[in-house]
Motif scaffolding. Structure first.
Motif, PDB file in Angstrom:
ATOM      1  N   SER A  53       0.834  -1.199   0.000  1.00 23.14           N
ATOM      2  CA  SER A  53       0.000   0.000   0.000  1.00 23.14           C
ATOM      3  C   SER A  53       0.870   1.250   0.000  1.00 23.14           C
ATOM      4  O   SER A  53       1.796   1.362   0.797  1.00 23.14           O
ATOM      5  CB  SER A  53      -0.916   0.020   1.228  1.00 23.14           C
ATOM      6  OG  SER A  53      -1.572   1.272   1.346  1.00 23.14           O
ATOM      7  N   PRO A  54       0.567   2.226  -0.878  1.00 16.87           N
ATOM      8  CA  PRO A  54       1.307   3.483  -0.877  1.00 16.87           C
ATOM      9  C   PRO A  54       0.688   4.536   0.035  1.00 16.87           C
ATOM     10  O   PRO A  54       1.107   5.696   0.001  1.00 16.87           O
ATOM     11  CB  PRO A  54       1.229   3.914  -2.347  1.00 16.87           C
ATOM     12  CG  PRO A  54      -0.099   3.396  -2.793  1.00 16.87           C
ATOM     13  CD  PRO A  54      -0.346   2.120  -2.013  1.00 16.87           C
ATOM     14  N   TRP A  87       3.360   6.545  -3.379  1.00 12.77           N
ATOM     15  CA  TRP A  87       2.655   6.998  -4.568  1.00 12.77           C
ATOM     16  C   TRP A  87       3.625   7.512  -5.622  1.00 12.77           C
ATOM     17  O   TRP A  87       3.376   7.400  -6.828  1.00 12.77           O
ATOM     18  CB  TRP A  87       1.658   8.098  -4.212  1.00 12.77           C
ATOM     19  CG  TRP A  87       0.400   7.618  -3.559  1.00 12.77           C
ATOM     20  CD1 TRP A  87      -0.064   7.924  -2.320  1.00 12.77           C
ATOM     21  CD2 TRP A  87      -0.581   6.738  -4.133  1.00 12.77           C
ATOM     22  NE1 TRP A  87      -1.260   7.286  -2.073  1.00 12.77           N
ATOM     23  CE2 TRP A  87      -1.604   6.561  -3.167  1.00 12.77           C
ATOM     24  CE3 TRP A  87      -0.693   6.086  -5.359  1.00 12.77           C
ATOM     25  CZ2 TRP A  87      -2.722   5.759  -3.402  1.00 12.77           C
ATOM     26  CZ3 TRP A  87      -1.809   5.288  -5.597  1.00 12.77           C
ATOM     27  CH2 TRP A  87      -2.806   5.127  -4.621  1.00 12.77           C
ATOM     28  N   ALA A  88       4.733   8.087  -5.196  1.00 15.36           N
ATOM     29  CA  ALA A  88       5.680   8.674  -6.143  1.00 15.36           C
ATOM     30  C   ALA A  88       6.352   7.618  -7.013  1.00 15.36           C
ATOM     31  O   ALA A  88       6.752   7.903  -8.148  1.00 15.36           O
ATOM     32  CB  ALA A  88       6.734   9.485  -5.396  1.00 15.36           C
ATOM     33  N   ALA A 110      -3.939   3.054  -8.057  1.00 18.94           N
ATOM     34  CA  ALA A 110      -4.982   3.944  -8.571  1.00 18.94           C
ATOM     35  C   ALA A 110      -5.369   3.494  -9.969  1.00 18.94           C
ATOM     36  O   ALA A 110      -4.564   2.909 -10.701  1.00 18.94           O
ATOM     37  CB  ALA A 110      -4.488   5.389  -8.594  1.00 18.94           C
ATOM     38  N   ALA A 111      -6.612   3.780 -10.354  1.00 22.42           N
ATOM     39  CA  ALA A 111      -7.149   3.261 -11.607  1.00 22.42           C
ATOM     40  C   ALA A 111      -6.342   3.700 -12.817  1.00 22.42           C
ATOM     41  O   ALA A 111      -6.193   2.939 -13.773  1.00 22.42           O
ATOM     42  CB  ALA A 111      -8.612   3.699 -11.762  1.00 22.42           C
ATOM     43  N   ASP A 112      -5.798   4.929 -12.798  1.00 19.42           N
ATOM     44  CA  ASP A 112      -5.074   5.402 -13.974  1.00 19.42           C
ATOM     45  C   ASP A 112      -3.681   4.796 -14.104  1.00 19.42           C
ATOM     46  O   ASP A 112      -2.956   5.093 -15.049  1.00 19.42           O
ATOM     47  CB  ASP A 112      -4.994   6.932 -13.991  1.00 19.42           C
ATOM     48  CG  ASP A 112      -4.271   7.514 -12.789  1.00 19.42           C
ATOM     49  OD1 ASP A 112      -3.816   6.731 -11.926  1.00 19.42           O
ATOM     50  OD2 ASP A 112      -4.167   8.746 -12.702  1.00 19.42           O
ATOM     51  N   ASP A 113      -3.301   3.928 -13.168  1.00 17.50           N
ATOM     52  CA  ASP A 113      -2.001   3.257 -13.249  1.00 17.50           C
ATOM     53  C   ASP A 113      -2.136   1.789 -13.642  1.00 17.50           C
ATOM     54  O   ASP A 113      -1.142   1.087 -13.761  1.00 17.50           O
ATOM     55  CB  ASP A 113      -1.280   3.361 -11.896  1.00 17.50           C
ATOM     56  CG  ASP A 113       0.174   2.906 -11.957  1.00 17.50           C
ATOM     57  OD1 ASP A 113       0.868   3.275 -12.923  1.00 17.50           O
ATOM     58  OD2 ASP A 113       0.605   2.171 -11.043  1.00 17.50           O
ATOM     59  N   LEU A 114      -3.357   1.324 -13.848  1.00 22.00           N
ATOM     60  CA  LEU A 114      -3.582  -0.113 -14.004  1.00 22.00           C
ATOM     61  C   LEU A 114      -3.518  -0.623 -15.435  1.00 22.00           C
ATOM     62  O   LEU A 114      -3.288  -1.813 -15.651  1.00 22.00           O
ATOM     63  CB  LEU A 114      -4.952  -0.500 -13.423  1.00 22.00           C
ATOM     64  CG  LEU A 114      -5.189  -0.236 -11.934  1.00 22.00           C
ATOM     65  CD1 LEU A 114      -6.567  -0.769 -11.542  1.00 22.00           C
ATOM     66  CD2 LEU A 114      -4.106  -0.866 -11.082  1.00 22.00           C
ATOM     67  N   ALA A 115      -3.740   0.248 -16.426  1.00 15.86           N
ATOM     68  CA  ALA A 115      -3.947  -0.236 -17.796  1.00 15.86           C
ATOM     69  C   ALA A 115      -2.816  -1.129 -18.295  1.00 15.86           C
ATOM     70  O   ALA A 115      -3.065  -2.236 -18.788  1.00 15.86           O
ATOM     71  CB  ALA A 115      -4.147   0.953 -18.738  1.00 15.86           C
ATOM     72  N   ASP A 116      -1.583  -0.661 -18.182  1.00 15.99           N
ATOM     73  CA  ASP A 116      -0.466  -1.455 -18.712  1.00 15.99           C
ATOM     74  C   ASP A 116      -0.315  -2.777 -17.974  1.00 15.99           C
ATOM     75  O   ASP A 116      -0.005  -3.805 -18.583  1.00 15.99           O
ATOM     76  CB  ASP A 116       0.835  -0.648 -18.631  1.00 15.99           C
ATOM     77  CG  ASP A 116       0.882   0.465 -19.665  1.00 15.99           C
ATOM     78  OD1 ASP A 116       0.066   0.433 -20.604  1.00 15.99           O
ATOM     79  OD2 ASP A 116       1.714   1.377 -19.521  1.00 15.99           O
ATOM     80  N   PHE A 117      -0.540  -2.769 -16.650  1.00 13.36           N
ATOM     81  CA  PHE A 117      -0.431  -4.008 -15.875  1.00 13.36           C
ATOM     82  C   PHE A 117      -1.572  -4.969 -16.213  1.00 13.36           C
ATOM     83  O   PHE A 117      -1.380  -6.177 -16.281  1.00 13.36           O
ATOM     84  CB  PHE A 117      -0.427  -3.711 -14.382  1.00 13.36           C
ATOM     85  CG  PHE A 117       0.759  -2.913 -13.924  1.00 13.36           C
ATOM     86  CD1 PHE A 117       2.050  -3.350 -14.168  1.00 13.36           C
ATOM     87  CD2 PHE A 117       0.589  -1.724 -13.245  1.00 13.36           C
ATOM     88  CE1 PHE A 117       3.148  -2.619 -13.758  1.00 13.36           C
ATOM     89  CE2 PHE A 117       1.677  -0.978 -12.830  1.00 13.36           C
ATOM     90  CZ  PHE A 117       2.968  -1.428 -13.086  1.00 13.36           C
TER      91      PHE A 117
END
Length: 443
Positions: A53-54, A87-88, A110-117
């Motif tokens: 968790s960040p 988070w950074a 966060a949702a905007d960090d998930l696409a590539d994963f």
């Protein structure tokens, strides 16, 4: 809150009672899955799940650690080990750990960090694992933020609208109408209000746009703007139509035409604007909802401030959001156990506790109805009234968005807002140059 320059919550945030008991684990949750699973299973059959968790604010970290401890006490055969992230660096941390085959089992992101994963196969499809209670409690509009190609890879649980932090005394003194979620300002009215508030060296508005892309795209949903579209063949397409231009043109004109917005704050982060806000140099500052905590802690005694909804357009008060999410790694050998822990973490009383710790809104309907989140103090009631207008930001589900954002949109919008380039040049950058970036991810 994800912004690392914000303050930590004060000790006065009310505590909520925790869940008295957790759901029993299915038998399948305790079965070993692979060699990685055997490494995390002790001789006596106990398994250990790693939860990264960040979270960084004091009350948020305290709430999460308390819930992990309660889970561990009640489930001696399924232990959760808390791993502190940031988070950074969360994206790089996950990228490195996944590539090394040692990713965490449960991921707070966060949702905007998930696409590539999600597209890269690092995150499990949670659709068949979700408990009916959790699936029904969170609205469909929120589920879309963590859904990729029809599969749920992230469970949205905390979110925040963008709001106007306003100096109540200055607004009342100017005679302007104070907006409400039921009767918000239009973007045209907002521009006129900022002009009326700009007097004697004071600016009506201060836009902190060090990172301008998310703010611009999220607020553009209120006018029907999307920018990112999916063609019939499934490929991404960037457009910058009239509905996409209302918000950026308003900001540009406030800075360069009306002079009602501060030019110096364009390169600032949200926290950087607060000293000027407290000193009366800016009557309003658009910020994320969780910045209320920093204002409440740092504002001078007697400072009269209020929380107002952002302006509305043809789509009402719609806004794009990127909620905080919980995911399970595809390589986790104990997915059912991991989901049982997530279900416990997001029970309504626990979700309220997490929301209070981060000064954000829960996505769950039952948690959002809690009286602790409906009080007028510190603008909580304004935020909860906006929850129904929060939508998945269209861009965040597209591969290549982070590069488009960093290399194309950020410098383009910064130059446009400062007056260095015009609207046509901005459109060419976002659409033409941006299209070349996205094309590399669609081959």
């Amino acid at each position: 809150m994800r912004d690392g320059d914000a303050a930590r919550p004060p000790a006065g945030v009310p505590r909520r009672p925790l869940l008295a008991a957790a759901t029993a684990l299915p038998a399948a949750a305790l079965l070993p899955g692979c060699s990685a699973g055997r490494r995390r299973r002790s001789a006596d059959g106990r398994i250990t799940l790693r939860f990264q968790s960040p979270a960084w604010q004091r009350d948020s970290v305290r709430a999460i650690r308390h819930l992990v401890a309660e889970w561990n006490e009640r489930h001696p055969k399924v232990q959760v080990r808390y791993v502190q992230g940031s988070w950074a660096t969360v994206h790089d941390q996950l990228l490195t750990s996944f590539e090394g085959g040692e990713g965490p089992d449960i991921i707070h992101d966060a949702a905007d960090d998930l696409a590539d994963f999600a597209h890269g196969g690092d995150l499990a499809d949670l659709t068949p694992l979700l408990p009916p209670r959790l699936r029904q409690d969170i609205p469909e509009r929120s589920w879309r933020t963590g859904t990729f190609n029809g599969r749920i890879h992230g469970i949205p649980f905390l979110q925040e609208p963008r709001v106007l932090m306003a100096h109540r005394g200055l607004l009342r003194g100017s005679g302007v109408r104070l907006p409400t979620p039921e009767h918000p300002w239009t973007w045209e009215e907002f521009r006129e209000v900022a002009r009326r508030l700009a007097r004697g060296g004071r600016h009506g508005i201060a836009w902190p746009l060090k990172e301008p892309v998310s703010a611009t795209l999220d607020l553009a949903l209120s006018t029907g703007g999307q920018v990112f579209h999916r063609r019939p063949d499934g490929r991404a397409e960037v457009r910058f139509d009239a509905v996409d231009q209302v918000v950026p043109r308003t900001i540009h004109d406030q800075v360069n035409v009306d002079r009602s917005a501060s030019r110096t704050t364009l390169g600032m982060g949200g926290s950087d604007t607060l000293p000027g806000f407290f000193a009366g140099r800016y009557a309003m500052v658009p910020l994320g909802f969780s910045y209320r905590h920093q204002i409440a802690r740092q504002a001078p005694r007697g400072f009269d401030w209020t929380v107002l909804p952002a302006p509305g357009g043809t789509k009402g008060l719609d806004q794009g959001v990127s909620p905080q999410t919980l995911s399970i790694a595809e390589g986790c050998p104990y997915k059912e156990a991991a989901m049982a822990f997530i279900d416990f973490l997001l029970r309504p009383p626990n979700m309220v506790r997490l929301a209070l710790g981060d000064w954000m809104l829960p996505t769950g309907r039952k948690a959002l109805a809690d009286p602790a989140l409906r009080v007028t103090r510190h603008g909580w009631a304004t935020g909860t009234a906006l929850a129904g207008s929060l939508r998945a930001a269209p861009a965040q589900s597209f591969r290549g968005y982070p590069e488009w954002k960093d290399k194309i949109a950020t410098p383009g919008l910064q130059e446009y807002y400062s007056g260095a380039i015009g609207l046509d040049a901005l459109r060419e950058r976002l659409v033409e140059d941006g299209g070349l970036v996205l094309a590399r991810y669609q081959r």
